[in-house]
Design an enzyme around this catalytic site. Structure first.
Site, mmCIF file in Angstrom:
data_model
loop_
_atom_site.group_PDB
_atom_site.id
_atom_site.type_symbol
_atom_site.label_atom_id
_atom_site.label_comp_id
_atom_site.label_asym_id
_atom_site.label_seq_id
_atom_site.Cartn_x
_atom_site.Cartn_y
_atom_site.Cartn_z
ATOM 1 N N CYS A 111 -17.008 39.200 21.404
ATOM 2 C CA CYS A 111 -16.818 39.989 22.628
ATOM 3 C C CYS A 111 -18.170 40.277 23.258
ATOM 4 C CB CYS A 111 -16.105 41.303 22.288
ATOM 5 S SG CYS A 111 -15.803 42.349 23.736
ATOM 6 N N HIS A 153 -7.310 38.357 24.565
ATOM 7 C CA HIS A 153 -8.478 39.241 24.417
ATOM 8 C C HIS A 153 -8.709 40.059 25.695
ATOM 9 C CE1 HIS A 153 -12.743 39.865 22.801
ATOM 10 N NE2 HIS A 153 -12.852 40.250 24.055
ATOM 11 N N GLU A 154 -8.639 39.381 26.845
ATOM 12 C CA GLU A 154 -8.922 40.071 28.112
ATOM 13 C C GLU A 154 -7.786 41.019 28.504
ATOM 14 O OE1 GLU A 154 -11.906 39.922 28.920
ATOM 15 O OE2 GLU A 154 -12.433 38.109 27.815
ATOM 16 N N HIS A 157 -8.288 44.132 26.717
ATOM 17 C CA HIS A 157 -9.286 45.016 27.344
ATOM 18 C C HIS A 157 -8.649 45.889 28.418
ATOM 19 C CE1 HIS A 157 -13.063 44.088 25.478
ATOM 20 N NE2 HIS A 157 -13.115 42.838 25.867
#
Ligand code: ZN
Length: 194
Positions: A111, A153-154, A157
């Site tokens: 990250c 992953h995004e 976030h």
């Protein structure tokens, strides 16, 4: 291998590189506000996110990583066939395989907000995300390999989750040691500045 043609959702350019927000900053650990205004301010934010992602040599970046509390991410990432995909998603919603279609890939993950560290993180090997583009019209991206990991992953976030939250205590410690060992390469302000 042929590079995929950019589509109508080509990433906005001309943005400014910002310092990367790090894990521990509250904006990284709470759900982001949904995007409701599809205006020049949003386009400018997206351009800054793209500039910062490329400056950091990343494959994806969410707004919280430049300190902005809005549910939007950008990506430029290859799938398992090496085809590059670029895109931008506001208010992303993930759709992951279930049951017999669900296969986990435990490739290494890293990250930009915890730079220099990579450990295996098990995630489904395919992901689809839907949401809105810069003009507020529906967008959809799906894929395999690194792209599947990136989309997950995004989207995490934008929900206030970092991939460290998905690791065992042992792997989290390993990740921290690597990050600390690489800290000089990523000073405060990286990747902005001279
Ligand atoms: Zn990240």
């Amino acid at each position: 291998m042929m590079r995929a043609m950019s589509d109508a959702a080509a990433l906005p350019d001309g943005g400014t590189v910002h310092p990367m927000t790090r894990w521990g900053d509250p904006v990284m650990h709470r759900p982001a506000r949904p995007v409701t205004e599809f205006d020049d301010t949003l386009r400018s934010l997206a351009a800054d996110m793209v500039a910062t992602m490329y400056a950091a040599e990343g494959v994806g970046l969410a707004a919280c990583q430049i300190g902005v509390d809005l549910a939007i991410f950008v990506f430029d990432c290859a799938d398992e066939d090496g085809v590059e995909h670029q895109g931008l998603v506001c208010n992303p919603v993930l759709d992951l395989p279930e049951g017999k279609d669900r296969r986990l890939d435990d490739s290494e993950e890293g990250c930009l907000s915890y730079p220099g560290a990579f450990v295996p993180c098990a995630r489904p090997d395919y992901a689809r995300v839907t949401g809105l583009g810069l003009d507020g019209s529906p967008v959809e991206y799906a894929g395999t390999g690194m792209l599947a990991r990136c989309l997950q992953h995004e989207t995490d976030h934008t929900n206030g989750t970092v991939f460290g939250d998905r690791l065992s205590t042992r792997l989290r410690k390993k990740l921290r040691k690597q990050m600390e060992a690489e800290a000089e390469i990523y000073p405060d302000g990286w990747p902005a500045g001279d």
